[in-house]
Each structure stands twice: as C-alpha cells, then as structure tokens.
Design a protein around this motif. Structure first.
Motif, PDB file in Angstrom:
ATOM      1  N   PHE A 146       0.849  -1.188   0.000  1.00 15.60           N
ATOM      2  CA  PHE A 146       0.000   0.000   0.000  1.00 15.60           C
ATOM      3  C   PHE A 146       0.877   1.227   0.000  1.00 15.60           C
ATOM      4  O   PHE A 146       1.797   1.349   0.810  1.00 15.60           O
ATOM      5  N   LYS A 147       0.615   2.120  -0.937  1.00 19.73           N
ATOM      6  CA  LYS A 147       1.347   3.387  -0.996  1.00 19.73           C
ATOM      7  C   LYS A 147       0.333   4.501  -0.754  1.00 19.73           C
ATOM      8  O   LYS A 147      -0.556   4.727  -1.579  1.00 19.73           O
ATOM      9  N   PRO A 148       0.444   5.192   0.381  1.00 17.61           N
ATOM     10  CA  PRO A 148      -0.530   6.246   0.675  1.00 17.61           C
ATOM     11  C   PRO A 148      -0.375   7.438  -0.260  1.00 17.61           C
ATOM     12  O   PRO A 148       0.730   7.774  -0.690  1.00 17.61           O
ATOM     13  N   GLY A 149      -1.502   8.087  -0.567  1.00 18.54           N
ATOM     14  CA  GLY A 149      -1.493   9.284  -1.377  1.00 18.54           C
ATOM     15  C   GLY A 149      -1.143  10.512  -0.549  1.00 18.54           C
ATOM     16  O   GLY A 149      -1.208  10.495   0.683  1.00 18.54           O
ATOM     17  N   LYS A 150      -0.775  11.576  -1.229  1.00 18.48           N
ATOM     18  CA  LYS A 150      -0.363  12.800  -0.544  1.00 18.48           C
ATOM     19  C   LYS A 150      -1.453  13.361   0.371  1.00 18.48           C
ATOM     20  O   LYS A 150      -1.165  13.743   1.502  1.00 18.48           O
ATOM     21  N   PRO A 151      -2.734  13.413  -0.061  1.00 19.62           N
ATOM     22  CA  PRO A 151      -3.771  13.942   0.842  1.00 19.62           C
ATOM     23  C   PRO A 151      -3.889  13.125   2.146  1.00 19.62           C
ATOM     24  O   PRO A 151      -4.112  13.698   3.205  1.00 19.62           O
ATOM     25  N   LEU A 152      -3.712  11.808   2.065  1.00 24.57           N
ATOM     26  CA  LEU A 152      -3.768  10.989   3.274  1.00 24.57           C
ATOM     27  C   LEU A 152      -2.588  11.304   4.186  1.00 24.57           C
ATOM     28  O   LEU A 152      -2.759  11.496   5.395  1.00 24.57           O
ATOM     29  N   LYS A 153      -1.392  11.385   3.608  1.00 22.03           N
ATOM     30  CA  LYS A 153      -0.209  11.717   4.412  1.00 22.03           C
ATOM     31  C   LYS A 153      -0.355  13.093   5.046  1.00 22.03           C
ATOM     32  O   LYS A 153      -0.034  13.279   6.231  1.00 22.03           O
TER      33      LYS A 153
END
Length: 92
Positions: A79-86
């Motif tokens: 899983f690679k989180p997206g920028k908005p989630l980070k």
C-alpha cells in the motif's frame, strides 16, 4: 478500529442502516482483494494505491536450531498512501 466499527462509522456518515453499511464495507474489501488477485492495482484518489509485488525465494535461518532454511517466493500486498492521506495524518 475493527471492521464492525468501520461499518458503524460508514453507516453514520452515509446515513444508512448498519446492515447496508456492513455489506458495503465487505463488498469494497472483496473488490480490492479480487482486483489484486488478478494482478491489478487499485487506485483510490486522495487515499492511496493497493498493489501486489513478488517476493523472490530467499535463504533464512531457523532461530532455534540455526539451520538454514529456504523461504519460498510469494506475492505480497503493498500500500502506498497518497499525498492527501499523508497530509491529513500530519496536520497540526
């Protein structure tokens, strides 16, 4: 958070009954798993990307006996989180 708690939160936010929310959560997870089993990526905008990578066979060691063992190759979820989630996780 457990799956039942997630379903309850979905029910509350979507203003639907708990059974419908639980079915929706189950259907979402099943769709993600089925896509990954087929070798596809699942991209959820503003959330992240679920994908599958191949882990090659490798050599390891049994910690109790110190004997060498072969760890078989496997497919592993990623899983690679997206920028908005980070960004949401790192807000003040």
């Amino acid at each position: 958070m457990k799956k039942a708690e997630l379903a309850a939160e979905v029910a509350e936010q979507a203003n639907i009954d708990a059974k419908a929310a639980a079915k929706a959560v189950d259907a979402t997870f099943n769709a993600i798993v089925n896509a990954m089993k087929a070798g596809d990526e699942v991209r959820i905008t503003n959330f992240g990307v679920f994908s599958v990578t191949d882990r090659p066979e490798s050599q390891g060691r049994n910690p109790q006996t110190k004997e060498p063992i072969t760890i078989k190759a496997a497919k592993v979820p990623k899983f690679k989180p997206g920028k908005p989630l980070k960004d949401a996780l790192n807000e003040g």
